[in-house]
Motif scaffolding. Structure first.
Motif, PDB file in Angstrom:
ATOM      1  N   LEU A 183     -40.889  67.673 -12.393  1.00  0.00           N
ATOM      2  CA  LEU A 183     -42.202  67.401 -11.618  1.00  0.00           C
ATOM      3  C   LEU A 183     -42.413  68.726 -11.202  1.00  0.00           C
ATOM      4  CD1 LEU A 183     -44.041  64.919 -11.196  1.00  0.00           C
ATOM      5  CD2 LEU A 183     -42.999  64.818  -8.759  1.00  0.00           C
ATOM      6  N   LEU A 184     -43.910  69.158 -11.766  1.00  0.00           N
ATOM      7  CA  LEU A 184     -44.185  70.303 -11.002  1.00  0.00           C
ATOM      8  C   LEU A 184     -44.906  70.085  -9.571  1.00  0.00           C
ATOM      9  CD1 LEU A 184     -46.374  71.684 -14.393  1.00  0.00           C
ATOM     10  CD2 LEU A 184     -43.974  72.447 -13.541  1.00  0.00           C
ATOM     11  N   LEU A 185     -45.233  71.298  -9.087  1.00  0.00           N
ATOM     12  CA  LEU A 185     -45.789  71.226  -7.654  1.00  0.00           C
ATOM     13  C   LEU A 185     -46.927  70.525  -7.669  1.00  0.00           C
ATOM     14  CD1 LEU A 185     -45.514  71.809  -4.582  1.00  0.00           C
ATOM     15  CD2 LEU A 185     -46.556  74.082  -5.041  1.00  0.00           C
ATOM     16  N   LYS A 186     -47.926  71.004  -8.711  1.00  0.00           N
ATOM     17  CA  LYS A 186     -49.252  70.305  -8.466  1.00  0.00           C
ATOM     18  C   LYS A 186     -49.182  68.698  -9.144  1.00  0.00           C
ATOM     19  CE  LYS A 186     -50.114  71.129 -13.555  1.00  0.00           C
ATOM     20  NZ  LYS A 186     -51.037  71.715 -14.709  1.00  0.00           N
ATOM     21  N   ASP A 187     -48.349  68.457  -9.628  1.00  0.00           N
ATOM     22  CA  ASP A 187     -48.071  66.852  -9.832  1.00  0.00           C
ATOM     23  C   ASP A 187     -47.423  66.228  -8.624  1.00  0.00           C
ATOM     24  OD1 ASP A 187     -48.618  67.098 -12.693  1.00  0.00           O
ATOM     25  OD2 ASP A 187     -46.909  67.974 -13.056  1.00  0.00           O
ATOM     26  N   LEU A 188     -46.292  66.948  -7.945  1.00  0.00           N
ATOM     27  CA  LEU A 188     -46.048  66.551  -6.628  1.00  0.00           C
ATOM     28  C   LEU A 188     -47.141  66.399  -5.495  1.00  0.00           C
ATOM     29  CD1 LEU A 188     -43.349  65.638  -5.122  1.00  0.00           C
ATOM     30  CD2 LEU A 188     -43.176  68.166  -4.606  1.00  0.00           C
ATOM     31  N   ILE A 189     -48.093  67.336  -5.606  1.00  0.00           N
ATOM     32  CA  ILE A 189     -49.236  67.060  -4.615  1.00  0.00           C
ATOM     33  C   ILE A 189     -50.143  66.095  -4.982  1.00  0.00           C
ATOM     34  CG2 ILE A 189     -51.103  68.113  -3.860  1.00  0.00           C
ATOM     35  CD1 ILE A 189     -49.649  70.853  -4.021  1.00  0.00           C
ATOM     36  N   LYS A 190     -50.170  65.825  -6.118  1.00  0.00           N
ATOM     37  CA  LYS A 190     -51.129  64.686  -6.622  1.00  0.00           C
ATOM     38  C   LYS A 190     -50.491  63.262  -6.233  1.00  0.00           C
ATOM     39  CE  LYS A 190     -53.295  66.822 -10.784  1.00  0.00           C
ATOM     40  NZ  LYS A 190     -53.344  66.532 -12.173  1.00  0.00           N
ATOM     41  N   LYS A 191     -49.048  63.157  -6.450  1.00  0.00           N
ATOM     42  CA  LYS A 191     -48.440  62.321  -6.012  1.00  0.00           C
ATOM     43  C   LYS A 191     -48.501  61.751  -4.510  1.00  0.00           C
ATOM     44  CE  LYS A 191     -43.687  60.137  -6.594  1.00  0.00           C
ATOM     45  NZ  LYS A 191     -42.272  60.387  -7.104  1.00  0.00           N
ATOM     46  N   ALA A 192     -48.109  62.793  -3.562  1.00  0.00           N
ATOM     47  CA  ALA A 192     -48.460  62.722  -2.399  1.00  0.00           C
ATOM     48  C   ALA A 192     -49.866  62.399  -1.822  1.00  0.00           C
ATOM     49  CB  ALA A 192     -48.190  64.001  -1.493  1.00  0.00           C
ATOM     50  N   ASP A 193     -50.884  62.742  -2.524  1.00  0.00           N
ATOM     51  CA  ASP A 193     -52.133  62.510  -2.425  1.00  0.00           C
ATOM     52  C   ASP A 193     -52.573  60.906  -2.625  1.00  0.00           C
ATOM     53  OD1 ASP A 193     -54.646  63.516  -1.289  1.00  0.00           O
ATOM     54  OD2 ASP A 193     -55.329  63.641  -3.288  1.00  0.00           O
ATOM     55  N   LYS A 194     -52.008  60.511  -3.729  1.00  0.00           N
ATOM     56  CA  LYS A 194     -52.166  59.052  -4.058  1.00  0.00           C
ATOM     57  C   LYS A 194     -51.462  58.143  -3.012  1.00  0.00           C
ATOM     58  CE  LYS A 194     -52.090  59.388  -9.120  1.00  0.00           C
ATOM     59  NZ  LYS A 194     -51.460  58.832 -10.424  1.00  0.00           N
ATOM     60  N   ASN A 195     -50.365  58.637  -2.364  1.00  0.00           N
ATOM     61  CA  ASN A 195     -49.516  57.749  -1.331  1.00  0.00           C
ATOM     62  C   ASN A 195     -50.660  57.778  -0.027  1.00  0.00           C
ATOM     63  OD1 ASN A 195     -47.698  57.064  -3.125  1.00  0.00           O
ATOM     64  ND2 ASN A 195     -46.314  58.642  -2.331  1.00  0.00           N
ATOM     65  N   LEU A 196     -51.228  59.163  -0.020  1.00  0.00           N
ATOM     66  CA  LEU A 196     -52.293  59.124   1.382  1.00  0.00           C
ATOM     67  C   LEU A 196     -53.201  58.115   1.160  1.00  0.00           C
ATOM     68  CD1 LEU A 196     -53.358  60.725   3.903  1.00  0.00           C
ATOM     69  CD2 LEU A 196     -54.206  62.392   2.272  1.00  0.00           C
ATOM     70  N   TYR A 197     -53.818  58.095  -0.290  1.00  0.00           N
ATOM     71  CA  TYR A 197     -55.049  57.195  -0.264  1.00  0.00           C
ATOM     72  C   TYR A 197     -54.554  55.757  -0.173  1.00  0.00           C
ATOM     73  CZ  TYR A 197     -58.507  54.601  -3.207  1.00  0.00           C
ATOM     74  OH  TYR A 197     -59.457  53.800  -3.160  1.00  0.00           O
ATOM     75  N   VAL A 198     -53.271  55.492  -0.374  1.00  0.00           N
ATOM     76  CA  VAL A 198     -52.854  53.801  -0.029  1.00  0.00           C
ATOM     77  C   VAL A 198     -52.511  53.825   1.396  1.00  0.00           C
ATOM     78  CG1 VAL A 198     -50.812  52.439  -0.328  1.00  0.00           C
ATOM     79  CG2 VAL A 198     -51.563  53.941  -2.535  1.00  0.00           C
ATOM     80  N   ALA A 199     -52.265  54.846   2.108  1.00  0.00           N
ATOM     81  CA  ALA A 199     -52.171  54.681   3.595  1.00  0.00           C
ATOM     82  C   ALA A 199     -53.478  54.502   4.206  1.00  0.00           C
ATOM     83  CB  ALA A 199     -51.497  55.954   3.912  1.00  0.00           C
TER      84      ALA A 199
END
Length: 317
Positions: A291-307
């Motif tokens: 997993l690249l950093l940009k993809d990791l950030i996208k994943k965290a951003d999706k979790n933020l949206y869920v929160a």
């Protein structure tokens, strides 16, 4: 160590290359020691003083002992002692007085050791004092200019790397630093995306100055947890990003929970009589293999949206 060798070499060279004027020897070797004492303090000055004093003593001659003691050691120790207990910045008059005292100390052997010393002292007084004072201020001016240049360079470098409001790393610098960090295979790597809840409403209700105050205060909480493996950045607006390089997943969740709880429990004072509570929503993501950093950030951003969707003021992973 390098600066000790450099200054010692410069001063020792001045032993062998004195400035001659009108039959008089203008001894200016003390000036670098004094300026070193003013700008660098005892940690650098004392080793240099030891080296050059030893060298001067080993050179021998009738003036070896008084030249070493009065010409270098005592004036340098006087300057170090003065600046050790000084808290305010020196003005020009004060600098002239310090230089004058050091010059008198260095020339004292002429009065007590040299035959007919008083007459010689009177003959060379003006020339030696003027040369000593003039050379010191020329060196001093160049050093001040260099110090200002270095300070400006550091300031510009800091501004290029940090957000001007919160003083956290800016987005570009964060990406650059974390790209290197996530290559460390012995650690678990996490990205947390953090958003201040209802920040737009806070800005609308209390004004942008209050909003800036909240951003600064929240950032100061992040800074408490920063280390080589916990790095915070202002990602944009009211959104922040934190990198965690840790040994265990539990440790990562624990740190983020601590940050969230501290923000939740902090009273944010935005006016003399007004304090408001603040909460944050957090999306946390763990780096998986490939997993690249940009993809990791996208994943965290999706979790933020869920929160946010689930009611805010929570951590989603």
């Amino acid at each position: 160590m390098c600066i000790v060798i450099l200054f010692s070499g410069v001063i020792i060279t001045m032993f062998y290359l004195p400035i001659q004027f009108g039959g008089y020897r203008l001894d200016l070797r003390l000036i670098p020691l004094l300026l070193l004492a003013v700008f660098r303090g005892w940690r650098i000055t004392l080793p240099v003083l030891f080296v050059v004093s030893t060298w001067r003593y080993l050179m021998g001659g009738d003036g070896a002992v008084p030249g070493t003691i009065f010409g270098m050691i005592l004036p340098t120790l006087f300057t170090l002692a003065y600046y050790k207990f000084k808290t305010k910045k020196s003005n020009v008059i004060e600098m002239v007085l310090i230089i004058t005292v050091c010059w008198l100390i260095s020339d004292f052997p002429i009065l007590i050791i040299v035959p007919d010393g008083m007459r010689i002292f009177k003959d060379i007084f003006l020339l030696r004092y003027a040369s000593f004072l003039g050379a010191t201020f020329i060196y001093y001016s160049f050093i001040l200019l260099e110090c200002k240049r270095e300070a400006l360079k550091k300031q510009l470098t800091f501004l290029a790397m940090h957000d001007p409001l919160t003083k956290l790393l800016n987005r570009n610098e964060f990406i650059k630093v974390v790209e290197e960090k996530i290559t460390e295979s012995h650690l678990n790597h996490y990205i947390a995306m953090i958003d201040i809840d209802h920040f737009k409403k806070l800005n609308d209700n209390y004004g942008h100055i209050a909003g800036d105050t909240i951003l600064i205060k929240v950032s100061s909480i992040f800074k408490k947890y920063e280390s080589d493996h916990v790095i915070a950045s202002r990602y944009g607006g009211e959104e922040f990003i934190i990198y965690l390089g840790i040994n265990s997943p539990e440790q990562g969740v624990m740190i983020i929970n601590k940050i969230q709880n501290e923000i939740r429990e902090t009273s944010f004072k935005i006016d003399n009589d007004l304090s408001i509570p603040i909460s944050v929503s957090i999306g946390l993501a763990k780096k998986e293999e490939g997993l690249l950093l940009k993809d990791l950030i996208k994943k965290a951003d999706k979790n933020l949206y869920v929160a946010k969707e689930k009611g805010r003021d929570r951590l989603m992973m």
